[in-house]
Design an enzyme around this catalytic site. Structure first.
Site, PDB file in Angstrom:
ATOM      1  N   ASP A 107      -5.890   0.014  12.846  1.00 13.15           N
ATOM      2  CA  ASP A 107      -5.576   0.132  11.433  1.00 13.15           C
ATOM      3  C   ASP A 107      -6.800  -0.277  10.615  1.00 13.15           C
ATOM      4  OD1 ASP A 107      -4.581  -0.039   8.884  1.00 13.15           O
ATOM      5  OD2 ASP A 107      -2.942  -1.397   9.366  1.00 13.15           O
ATOM      6  N   ARG A 147      -7.429 -11.050  11.434  1.00  9.21           N
ATOM      7  CA  ARG A 147      -8.111 -10.440  10.301  1.00  9.21           C
ATOM      8  C   ARG A 147      -9.087 -11.467   9.730  1.00  9.21           C
ATOM      9  NH1 ARG A 147      -2.931  -7.484   7.272  1.00  9.21           N
ATOM     10  NH2 ARG A 147      -2.280  -6.211   9.076  1.00  9.21           N
ATOM     11  N   GLN A 159       3.588  -9.789  12.963  1.00  9.09           N
ATOM     12  CA  GLN A 159       4.521  -8.842  12.345  1.00  9.09           C
ATOM     13  C   GLN A 159       5.513  -8.304  13.363  1.00  9.09           C
ATOM     14  OE1 GLN A 159       1.700  -6.650   8.961  1.00  9.09           O
ATOM     15  NE2 GLN A 159       2.296  -5.548  10.786  1.00  9.09           N
ATOM     16  N   ASP A 172       6.195  -1.054  -0.596  1.00  7.74           N
ATOM     17  CA  ASP A 172       6.305  -2.454  -0.181  1.00  7.74           C
ATOM     18  C   ASP A 172       7.665  -3.011  -0.578  1.00  7.74           C
ATOM     19  OD1 ASP A 172       3.700  -2.342   0.687  1.00  7.74           O
ATOM     20  OD2 ASP A 172       2.870  -3.486  -0.992  1.00  7.74           O
ATOM     21  N   GLU A 214       5.552 -10.332  -0.872  1.00  6.84           N
ATOM     22  CA  GLU A 214       5.657  -9.129  -0.049  1.00  6.84           C
ATOM     23  C   GLU A 214       6.129  -9.480   1.357  1.00  6.84           C
ATOM     24  OE1 GLU A 214       2.726  -6.098   2.268  1.00  6.84           O
ATOM     25  OE2 GLU A 214       2.086  -6.686   0.240  1.00  6.84           O
ATOM     26  N   SER A 242       5.257  -3.806   4.381  1.00  3.88           N
ATOM     27  CA  SER A 242       4.592  -2.583   3.938  1.00  3.88           C
ATOM     28  C   SER A 242       5.015  -1.491   4.910  1.00  3.88           C
ATOM     29  CB  SER A 242       3.076  -2.767   3.942  1.00  3.88           C
ATOM     30  OG  SER A 242       2.428  -1.581   3.532  1.00  3.88           O
TER      31      SER A 242
END
Length: 335
Positions: free
Chosen positions: A47, A101, A116, A236, A249, A252
């Protein structure tokens, strides 16, 4: 006592994760599968997020020093896996995604470690529409509400606060509603008003010449015109977080690009060279199923359900020593 409190938090985290994942599997007809931590570089599978974040990369000795990268998410890998598993329309997969990340900014809701529930589901071409996207969002929202009520039963001091329904609004409509606000201010305003919002059409240019937020060109379809006359079949899930006093949030997600949308989005992002990569070529040649999918933040859901003020309270990551001390002074014990 601090250790016992941390232990109680760990137990509560497991309760939230087990409850939500079981409900999500049931509501979306998903089968749990295994997933990778790393993929080979140069395949187009990882991604790209907003297209600027650096992945963690390393050479593999046994593969003649070929470069591998730690995943940012599994947005494109999942679609390949649907094909490999011969999944049919209405069937989907669910996996625990772990990512790094390193370019992520440190905030109370961000760390370099990302966890996630990554899910993907095969759909029919005629289901590539806003109504089907909304139906799927409602099923996810049902899972969130069920989990919240189970948490309240298990921990009576933690009260359920999600509204009965989730409100749908396009990013263009939101811009027109609050034309002088920044994107984050718009999200705060609409989510505070309604409690839970699905903001759709994120990634493409709005009437003010700017996108609401960045999205890669090659997984979510943010350009196709939907039934309401706005662009985008993605979005979202946002909820109002009273602990942080802001929009929050949780997910997504979106209907994925088909051949037409991929070609168009690569062109307007000046990424047409990616069409020759493995993933993109398979999609353009018609070898991948139409799908819908997304990521739901595990730590985010735990933060919201357990009313925690910092993501470090529900996940183990790397933090600056001074930051840890500052949090301790505030009464926030990170894992």
């Amino acid at each position: 006592m601090e250790g016992r409190e941390l232990l109680r938090t760990e137990v509560a985290i497991s309760f939230v994760k087990d409850t939500f994942s079981q409900q999500l599997k049931h509501n979306l007809n998903l089968i749990p599968i295994s997933s990778p931590l790393v993929v080979l570089d140069g395949t187009g599978i990882n991604d790209d997020l907003n297209g600027i974040e650096r992945p963690v990369a390393f050479p593999i000795k046994a593969l003649e020093e070929r470069l591998a990268v730690v995943v940012h998410s599994l947005a494109k890998w999942k679609r390949l896996r649907l094909r490999e598993l011969d999944m049919h329309a209405g069937e989907g997969i669910l996996t625990d995604m772990r990512a790094l990340r390193p370019d992520e900014d440190y905030t109370p809701i961000h760390s370099i470690y990302v966890d996630q529930w990554d899910w993907e589901k095969v759909i029919l071409p005629e289901q590539r529409n806003l109504n089907y996207l909304k139906e799927t969002v409602l099923r996810i929202y049902e899972s969130l509400k069920f989990t919240e009520h189970q948490v309240e039963k298990q921990y009576p001091a933690i009260k359920a606060i999600l509204p009965d329904t989730i409100t749908f609004i396009s990013s263009e409509e939101l811009l027109q509603k609050y034309p002088s606000f920044t994107p984050k201010e718009r999200e705060n305003a609409i989510t505070k008003e309604f409690g839970a919002v699905f903001l759709y059409g994120i990634g493409g240019e709005l009437s003010n010449g700017k996108a609401h937020d960045g999205r890669a060109a090659d997984y979510d379809d943010w350009s196709s015109v939907n039934e309401n006359g706005y662009n985008g079949l993605n979005g979202d899930i946002l909820v109002w977080n009273p602990v942080l006093n802001s929009a929050f949030e949780l997910s997504s997600m979106g209907i994925r690009v088909d051949k037409k949308a991929l070609q168009y989005q690569l062109e307007i992002r000046n990424n047409t060279e990616r069409a020759s990569l493995t993933f993109h070529k398979m999609l353009l040649d018609g070898h991948l199923p139409e799908s819908i999918g997304g990521g739901i933040g595990q730590s985010r859901v735990c933060m919201f359900m357990l009313k925690k003020a910092h993501i470090g309270e529900v996940q183990v990551s790397i933090w600056d020593e001074q930051e840890k001390e500052n949090l301790r002074i505030q009464g926030i014990n990170i894992l």
